[in-house]
Design a protein around this motif. Structure first.
Motif, PDB file in Angstrom:
ATOM      1  N   ALA A 105       7.386  54.390  62.937  1.00 37.73           N
ATOM      2  CA  ALA A 105       6.814  54.059  61.630  1.00 37.73           C
ATOM      3  C   ALA A 105       7.913  53.903  60.584  1.00 37.73           C
ATOM      4  O   ALA A 105       9.024  54.425  60.741  1.00 37.73           O
ATOM      5  CB  ALA A 105       5.825  55.142  61.203  1.00 37.73           C
ATOM      6  N   GLU A 106       7.601  53.172  59.501  1.00 39.28           N
ATOM      7  CA  GLU A 106       8.552  53.010  58.399  1.00 39.28           C
ATOM      8  C   GLU A 106       8.416  54.181  57.431  1.00 39.28           C
ATOM      9  O   GLU A 106       7.328  54.457  56.940  1.00 39.28           O
ATOM     10  CB  GLU A 106       8.297  51.687  57.664  1.00 39.28           C
ATOM     11  N   PRO A 107       9.505  54.872  57.125  1.00 39.22           N
ATOM     12  CA  PRO A 107       9.443  56.076  56.292  1.00 39.22           C
ATOM     13  C   PRO A 107       8.832  55.850  54.905  1.00 39.22           C
ATOM     14  O   PRO A 107       8.081  56.679  54.407  1.00 39.22           O
ATOM     15  CB  PRO A 107      10.908  56.508  56.178  1.00 39.22           C
ATOM     16  N   TYR A 108       9.148  54.704  54.284  1.00 44.49           N
ATOM     17  CA  TYR A 108       8.741  54.503  52.892  1.00 44.49           C
ATOM     18  C   TYR A 108       7.238  54.323  52.721  1.00 44.49           C
ATOM     19  O   TYR A 108       6.723  54.428  51.608  1.00 44.49           O
ATOM     20  CB  TYR A 108       9.483  53.308  52.291  1.00 44.49           C
ATOM     21  N   PHE A 109       6.526  54.040  53.806  1.00 42.87           N
ATOM     22  CA  PHE A 109       5.075  53.895  53.711  1.00 42.87           C
ATOM     23  C   PHE A 109       4.354  55.201  54.022  1.00 42.87           C
ATOM     24  O   PHE A 109       3.134  55.235  54.112  1.00 42.87           O
ATOM     25  CB  PHE A 109       4.591  52.784  54.648  1.00 42.87           C
ATOM     26  N   SER A 110       5.111  56.271  54.162  1.00 41.92           N
ATOM     27  CA  SER A 110       4.538  57.582  54.461  1.00 41.92           C
ATOM     28  C   SER A 110       4.235  58.339  53.175  1.00 41.92           C
ATOM     29  O   SER A 110       4.743  58.011  52.100  1.00 41.92           O
ATOM     30  CB  SER A 110       5.519  58.404  55.311  1.00 41.92           C
ATOM     31  N   SER A 111       3.408  59.378  53.288  1.00 41.00           N
ATOM     32  CA  SER A 111       3.089  60.220  52.136  1.00 41.00           C
ATOM     33  C   SER A 111       4.311  61.039  51.736  1.00 41.00           C
ATOM     34  O   SER A 111       5.280  61.155  52.495  1.00 41.00           O
ATOM     35  CB  SER A 111       1.941  61.166  52.486  1.00 41.00           C
ATOM     36  N   LYS A 112       4.253  61.631  50.533  1.00 45.46           N
ATOM     37  CA  LYS A 112       5.371  62.465  50.067  1.00 45.46           C
ATOM     38  C   LYS A 112       5.611  63.620  51.039  1.00 45.46           C
ATOM     39  O   LYS A 112       6.748  63.951  51.368  1.00 45.46           O
ATOM     40  CB  LYS A 112       5.065  63.007  48.668  1.00 45.46           C
ATOM     41  N   GLY A 113       4.521  64.239  51.507  1.00 45.37           N
ATOM     42  CA  GLY A 113       4.663  65.357  52.436  1.00 45.37           C
ATOM     43  C   GLY A 113       5.335  64.931  53.729  1.00 45.37           C
ATOM     44  O   GLY A 113       6.186  65.648  54.270  1.00 45.37           O
ATOM     45  N   THR A 114       4.957  63.756  54.239  1.00 47.16           N
ATOM     46  CA  THR A 114       5.564  63.253  55.472  1.00 47.16           C
ATOM     47  C   THR A 114       7.033  62.911  55.257  1.00 47.16           C
ATOM     48  O   THR A 114       7.886  63.207  56.108  1.00 47.16           O
ATOM     49  CB  THR A 114       4.812  62.010  55.977  1.00 47.16           C
ATOM     50  N   ARG A 115       7.368  62.319  54.107  1.00 47.98           N
ATOM     51  CA  ARG A 115       8.770  62.001  53.826  1.00 47.98           C
ATOM     52  C   ARG A 115       9.602  63.274  53.722  1.00 47.98           C
ATOM     53  O   ARG A 115      10.763  63.303  54.133  1.00 47.98           O
ATOM     54  CB  ARG A 115       8.884  61.160  52.544  1.00 47.98           C
ATOM     55  N   GLN A 116       8.992  64.337  53.188  1.00 48.74           N
ATOM     56  CA  GLN A 116       9.701  65.603  53.124  1.00 48.74           C
ATOM     57  C   GLN A 116       9.965  66.123  54.543  1.00 48.74           C
ATOM     58  O   GLN A 116      11.048  66.640  54.845  1.00 48.74           O
ATOM     59  CB  GLN A 116       8.895  66.619  52.329  1.00 48.74           C
ATOM     60  N   LYS A 117       9.000  65.963  55.427  1.00 43.99           N
ATOM     61  CA  LYS A 117       9.175  66.391  56.815  1.00 43.99           C
ATOM     62  C   LYS A 117      10.246  65.549  57.519  1.00 43.99           C
ATOM     63  O   LYS A 117      11.005  66.063  58.343  1.00 43.99           O
ATOM     64  CB  LYS A 117       7.851  66.300  57.574  1.00 43.99           C
ATOM     65  N   ILE A 118      10.300  64.251  57.197  1.00 46.69           N
ATOM     66  CA  ILE A 118      11.337  63.394  57.769  1.00 46.69           C
ATOM     67  C   ILE A 118      12.719  63.892  57.359  1.00 46.69           C
ATOM     68  O   ILE A 118      13.652  63.963  58.171  1.00 46.69           O
ATOM     69  CB  ILE A 118      11.144  61.933  57.319  1.00 46.69           C
TER      70      ILE A 118
END
Length: 278
Positions: free
Chosen positions: A134-147
């Protein structure tokens, strides 16, 4: 206890007239779960950026695993201690989650099966294994924090430093991140978190560094900090609401700091009332 990081009379400033940190001395030990707290402008983030060499002291020394950070690059230090920014978008720049998490290990010289295992293990730890393409920038804030956290885990550091990791997250996102940090701590990582959320400090931290005007005001347990008004008032923070309620209600010491402690106290009071009715 095994000392991992030492600050010896550390000061830091952009000029002699503008000191951001003043004469900080402290040690970080293996297995610590530390919260850094204090009011705005107290020096929390500046202190945190010294742990992995993003900032170098203008006076005094910071040693990581016995080596002066002035003699090491951030890349070299990242093998031992890594820093996660408050805004995960400041460190996310690859086109897929897999490539984002693989970036650090690749720079460490890993490839092939070893690289694949590192990335897979890190993604599994944060629950994102199925989102690797998946592309990181289309993820939620919580998911980007996990990334961002997975990117750190893939380098297998001894110490993980996070600056306000729950900012902008909803209740579930906050719990997910903090429980992840608790799991990482139990797995052997040393955790350092900058936070303004005293409820999280009470629930998760084992040790608290209280900053005030660039100085280390206090170093102790959450209970030691929150039961000393002279400390938390000067630091411009407040104890958790549960503790303030308990004090107002006249509960005897030790007054609960967390909801779990409050539930245990209420259960004890109920048992006493049932066995010794008035």
């Amino acid at each position: 206890m095994n000392e991992l990081i030492r600050f010896d009379h550390v000061s830091y400033g952009y000029s002699a007239q503008k000191q951001v940190l003043q004469h900080i001395s402290l040690s970080v030990y293996q297995g610590d779960f530390i919260a850094i707290i204090g009011g705005n402008g107290s020096g929390k983030t500046t202190l945190a950026k010294h742990f992995n060499g993003l900032y170098k002291p203008t006076e005094g020394t910071v040693t990581v695993a016995g080596r002066d950070t002035r003699s090491l690059s951030v890349a070299e230090l990242s093998r031992f201690v890594t820093y996660c920014y408050q805004n995960p978008d400041h460190q996310i720049f690859q086109s897929t989650i897999y490539e984002e998490v693989a970036f650090g290990p690749k720079n460490m010289g890993l490839s092939g099966t070893e690289l694949e295992e590192r990335v897979t293990e890190a993604l599994r730890a944060v629950g994102l294994e199925q989102m690797r393409e998946a592309e990181p920038y289309f993820s939620s804030k919580g998911t980007r924090q996990k990334i961002a956290v997975a990117s750190i885990l893939a380098m297998k550091p001894e110490v993980i430093v996070l600056d306000e990791p729950t900012t902008g997250l909803d209740h579930r996102g906050v719990r997910d991140i903090m429980e992840l940090l608790r799991q990482l701590h139990r797995a052997g990582h040393t955790i350092i978190v900058v936070t303004h959320d005293m409820k999280l400090v009470a629930e998760y931290a084992w040790r608290v560094l209280v900053m005030h005007q660039g100085s280390l005001l206090y170093d102790g347990t959450p209970r030691e900090v929150f039961t000393r008004p002279d400390v938390w008032e000067k630091a411009q923070v407040e104890p958790p609401a549960v503790y303030r309620f308990g004090v107002a209600a006249g509960w005897s010491a030790p007054v609960p700091l967390t909801m779990e402690e409050a539930k245990e106290r209420l259960a004890e009071e109920r048992v006493k009332h049932e066995t010794c009715p008035s």
